[in-house]
Design an enzyme around this catalytic site. Structure first.
Site, PDB file in Angstrom:
ATOM      1  N   SER A  27      15.743 -18.124  52.099  1.00  0.00           N
ATOM      2  CA  SER A  27      15.032 -16.996  51.505  1.00  0.00           C
ATOM      3  C   SER A  27      13.986 -17.462  50.504  1.00  0.00           C
ATOM      4  CB  SER A  27      16.015 -16.026  50.848  1.00  0.00           C
ATOM      5  OG  SER A  27      16.946 -16.715  50.081  1.00  0.00           O
ATOM      6  N   HIS A  60      14.287 -14.784  58.771  1.00  0.00           N
ATOM      7  CA  HIS A  60      14.873 -14.344  57.497  1.00  0.00           C
ATOM      8  C   HIS A  60      15.499 -12.960  57.631  1.00  0.00           C
ATOM      9  CE1 HIS A  60      14.387 -13.114  53.058  1.00  0.00           C
ATOM     10  NE2 HIS A  60      15.456 -13.862  53.186  1.00  0.00           N
ATOM     11  N   GLU A  78      12.238 -11.034  58.811  1.00  0.00           N
ATOM     12  CA  GLU A  78      10.929 -11.658  58.608  1.00  0.00           C
ATOM     13  C   GLU A  78      10.851 -12.915  59.483  1.00  0.00           C
ATOM     14  OE1 GLU A  78       9.556 -10.451  54.115  1.00  0.00           O
ATOM     15  OE2 GLU A  78      11.050 -12.029  54.272  1.00  0.00           O
ATOM     16  N   ASN A 109      11.012  -9.889  49.418  1.00  0.00           N
ATOM     17  CA  ASN A 109      11.524 -10.272  48.090  1.00  0.00           C
ATOM     18  C   ASN A 109      10.406 -10.373  47.069  1.00  0.00           C
ATOM     19  OD1 ASN A 109      14.123 -10.316  48.945  1.00  0.00           O
ATOM     20  ND2 ASN A 109      14.229 -12.532  49.255  1.00  0.00           N
TER      21      ASN A 109
HETATM   22  P1  NAI Z   1      26.977 -18.891  51.391  1.00  0.00           P
HETATM   23  O1  NAI Z   1      27.183 -19.791  50.253  1.00  0.00           O
HETATM   24  O2  NAI Z   1      27.739 -17.601  51.491  1.00  0.00           O
HETATM   25  O3  NAI Z   1      27.237 -19.672  52.760  1.00  0.00           O
HETATM   26  C1  NAI Z   1      26.784 -20.965  53.007  1.00  0.00           C
HETATM   27  C2  NAI Z   1      27.778 -21.639  53.946  1.00  0.00           C
HETATM   28  O4  NAI Z   1      27.211 -22.842  54.413  1.00  0.00           O
HETATM   29  C3  NAI Z   1      29.092 -21.995  53.258  1.00  0.00           C
HETATM   30  O5  NAI Z   1      30.155 -21.394  53.994  1.00  0.00           O
HETATM   31  C4  NAI Z   1      29.147 -23.527  53.331  1.00  0.00           C
HETATM   32  O6  NAI Z   1      30.453 -24.016  53.536  1.00  0.00           O
HETATM   33  C5  NAI Z   1      28.263 -23.794  54.531  1.00  0.00           C
HETATM   34  N1  NAI Z   1      27.648 -25.115  54.556  1.00  0.00           N
HETATM   35  C6  NAI Z   1      27.006 -25.765  53.551  1.00  0.00           C
HETATM   36  N2  NAI Z   1      26.539 -26.956  53.978  1.00  0.00           N
HETATM   37  C7  NAI Z   1      26.881 -27.064  55.291  1.00  0.00           C
HETATM   38  C8  NAI Z   1      26.670 -28.039  56.305  1.00  0.00           C
HETATM   39  N3  NAI Z   1      25.997 -29.152  56.046  1.00  0.00           N
HETATM   40  N4  NAI Z   1      27.154 -27.791  57.539  1.00  0.00           N
HETATM   41  C9  NAI Z   1      27.813 -26.668  57.825  1.00  0.00           C
HETATM   42  N5  NAI Z   1      28.060 -25.693  56.911  1.00  0.00           N
HETATM   43  C10 NAI Z   1      27.581 -25.883  55.658  1.00  0.00           C
HETATM   44  O7  NAI Z   1      25.392 -18.610  51.446  1.00  0.00           O
HETATM   45  P2  NAI Z   1      24.601 -17.354  52.010  1.00  0.00           P
HETATM   46  O8  NAI Z   1      24.435 -16.329  50.960  1.00  0.00           O
HETATM   47  O9  NAI Z   1      25.168 -16.965  53.341  1.00  0.00           O
HETATM   48  O10 NAI Z   1      23.160 -17.999  52.251  1.00  0.00           O
HETATM   49  C11 NAI Z   1      22.875 -18.844  53.334  1.00  0.00           C
HETATM   50  C12 NAI Z   1      21.384 -18.929  53.505  1.00  0.00           C
HETATM   51  O11 NAI Z   1      20.858 -17.607  53.747  1.00  0.00           O
HETATM   52  C13 NAI Z   1      20.634 -19.462  52.295  1.00  0.00           C
HETATM   53  O12 NAI Z   1      19.560 -20.238  52.732  1.00  0.00           O
HETATM   54  C14 NAI Z   1      20.150 -18.186  51.596  1.00  0.00           C
HETATM   55  O13 NAI Z   1      18.985 -18.400  50.843  1.00  0.00           O
HETATM   56  C15 NAI Z   1      19.845 -17.312  52.799  1.00  0.00           C
HETATM   57  N6  NAI Z   1      19.867 -15.873  52.546  1.00  0.00           N
HETATM   58  C16 NAI Z   1      20.838 -15.297  51.774  1.00  0.00           C
HETATM   59  C17 NAI Z   1      20.834 -13.927  51.560  1.00  0.00           C
HETATM   60  C18 NAI Z   1      21.919 -13.290  50.753  1.00  0.00           C
HETATM   61  O14 NAI Z   1      21.766 -12.104  50.403  1.00  0.00           O
HETATM   62  N7  NAI Z   1      23.011 -13.953  50.453  1.00  0.00           N
HETATM   63  C19 NAI Z   1      19.798 -13.056  52.154  1.00  0.00           C
HETATM   64  C20 NAI Z   1      18.867 -13.752  53.015  1.00  0.00           C
HETATM   65  C21 NAI Z   1      18.898 -15.114  53.163  1.00  0.00           C
END
Ligand code: NAI
Length: 443
Positions: free
Chosen positions: A182, A203, A215, A253
């Site tokens: 994001s 996105h 997006e 955003n």
């Molecule tokens: P989160 O922290 O809930 O999930 C991330 C997951 O990735 C965790 O379960 C972790 O164990 C796993 N992980 C980390 N490194 C890894 C690897 N090398 N291999 C496999 N798994 C791995 O994060 P979230 O909120 O789901 O965000 C994920 C992405 O989505 C980020 O780039 C964030 O910027 C983007 N995003 C988040 C939004 C939100 O509202 N939370 C909205 C839109 C985009």
């Protein structure tokens, strides 16, 4: 749910039945009059516009000629976003492998997916089919067979670069490579790739099952055919694709943040959250900005605000930092601008919350509209219609107002610039009319 001041039609219909329902002749005459009044009203005109904006977004999702179909998706990261993206893809009929570092994390995502399938599909056989299409995959075997890889791991440059470096040698020759980042520039993630032209931003918004917009982020390096394929994929899974340039905060955003931060600044001036949020609801937003900030998480708001403030002129309110430092992160921590129990808002029996400053609504919406004009000038999206569409379907911006630029146009560009200058005089530089207004006034 519709408010009479925003959506008059259902009320007019009920009125007709109450007044003339038992007199068929005058009912028809009165109905003709009533419908004629509604059709020429602003709400109807703007809702017709909103309908065509949706069609325009759908039109962005035409698959490029000869593009291989996408049937198998591999999602990496089973957290809030990756887990829900994987579930949504399986719901829409795709075969999905879901990778994370542990079975426990994937297990939690599968549990949420089961809830989604149950709610949407109802029939036990179809629910089972969808569950069968969603396969846990800790070792990442699915990468080699996937037509599309979606990365949704933690928002960290090194972690994402490391992952993409490893992926590049393992994916199919014609597989599409995407990231759900994001805030990290596509160019930065792409530095890890030998062929950065394959990388596209996909996105999604949170919660994935409820937010229709995706997006489709491209940089100067992105192969247009790859971006087009990603847009077609979004349409394939029944989402609305919005092509955007890789730039801080992309479109949604970037425009939302000044509005949220203005709400925080107004709160610093001792206006209650209730009063601030009510002004936004009265304008037609689906949720007030401070309730939204609490729901998203104040830590996430702060980190997006900090990223934007580095590249754009968006100062971060001190009170937001203090709240995060104290652990008041919004709904997830039990307290933010409001109080919560188990993530649910506690009922507030207090009164109206005080008197609203006269320019409250203009302050909130003015920041948003001014940023929208800046995005149009910078070419974050191709045109004003796509911008309005993105903001309506990405933030829920009052659909009956037809989008932020349409709203300003209807009030008159010159009038709106005057309004912003007036606000700048009283509240500072955040309201300085963007130079893009000049082009709008000319058009
Ligand atoms: P989160 O922290 O809930 O999930 C991330 C997951 O990735 C965790 O379960 C972790 O164990 C796993 N992980 C980390 N490194 C890894 C690897 N090398 N291999 C496999 N798994 C791995 O994060 P979230 O909120 O789901 O965000 C994920 C992405 O989505 C980020 O780039 C964030 O910027 C983007 N995003 C988040 C939004 C939100 O509202 N939370 C909205 C839109 C985009």
């Amino acid at each position: 749910k519709a408010r009479k001041d925003h959506y008059p039609a259902p009320y007019a219909l009920i009125d007709l039945w109450v007044k003339y329902g038992d007199q068929s002749h005058s009912m028809m005459t009165q109905e003709a009059k009533s419908v004629a009044n509604l059709v020429v009203g602003d709400t109807a005109k703007n809702l017709v516009r909103t309908f065509f904006l949706r069609e325009k977004l759908k039109g962005q999702g035409k698959a490029p000629k000869d593009a291989p179909p996408i049937k198998r998706v591999h999602v990496i990261g089973a957290g809030v976003m990756g887990g829900d993206i994987a579930a949504w893809c399986a719901l829409r009929g795709l075969h999905v492998t879901l990778q994370d570092r542990s079975h426990e994390v994937i297990g939690r995502a599968l549990k949420r997916a089961a809830g989604l399938f149950k709610k949407r599909l109802k029939d036990p056989l179809r629910i089972q089919d969808a569950m069968d299409r969603l396969v846990p995959d800790v070792p990442g075997h699915g990468v080699a067979r996937a037509d599309l890889v979606i990365e949704a791991i933690v928002e960290n440059v090194e972690a994402k670069q490391g992952l993409f470096k490893d992926l590049e040698g393992r994916i199919k020759e014609d597989a599409l490579l995407t990231t759900n980042t994001s805030s990290i520039k596509l160019e930065t993630i792409g530095e890890a790739l030998e062929r950065p032209e394959r990388l596209v931003g996909l996105h999604f918004f949170n919660p994935v099952a409820q937010m229709p917009l995706v997006e489709i982020v491209h940089s100067d390096k992105t192969d247009p055919a790859a971006a087009q394929r990603a847009a077609a994929f979004a349409k394939q899974i029944d989402r609305l694709p919005l092509p955007v340039k890789s730039s801080p905060g992309f479109l949604v955003n970037r425009i939302l943040m000044p509005y949220l931060l203005e709400a925080v600044l107004i709160h610093e001036e001792r206006v209650s959250p209730k009063v601030i949020d009510k002004a936004a609801l009265d304008f037609g937003m689906p949720m007030g900005p401070l309730r939204l900030a609490d729901t998203v998480g104040l830590d996430i708001c702060l980190s997006v605000a900090e990223i934007l403030s580095k590249e754009l002129d968006v100062p971060v309110p001190e009170s937001l930092r203090v709240m995060v430092e104290k652990g008041n992160l919004g709904a997830k921590s039990g307290s933010g601008f409001y109080r919560y129990q188990n993530g649910k808002p506690l009922e507030d029996k207090g009164g109206e919350g005080g008197k609203a400053p006269r320019d409250l609504t203009d302050r909130l919406i003015g920041r948003l509209v001014n940023e929208a004009v800046a995005c149009l000038r910078e070419g974050v999206v191709d045109n004003a219609e796509l911008l309005d569409a993105g903001i309506i379907f990405g933030t829920g911006f009052a659909p009956f107002r037809g989008g932020p630029l349409n709203y300003a146009n209807r009030l008159g560009v010159d009038n709106y610039v005057d309004k912003l200058q007036d606000l700048e005089g009283r509240h500072g530089g955040g309201f300085k009319p963007d130079s893009g207004w000049e082009a709008l006034a000319g058009g």
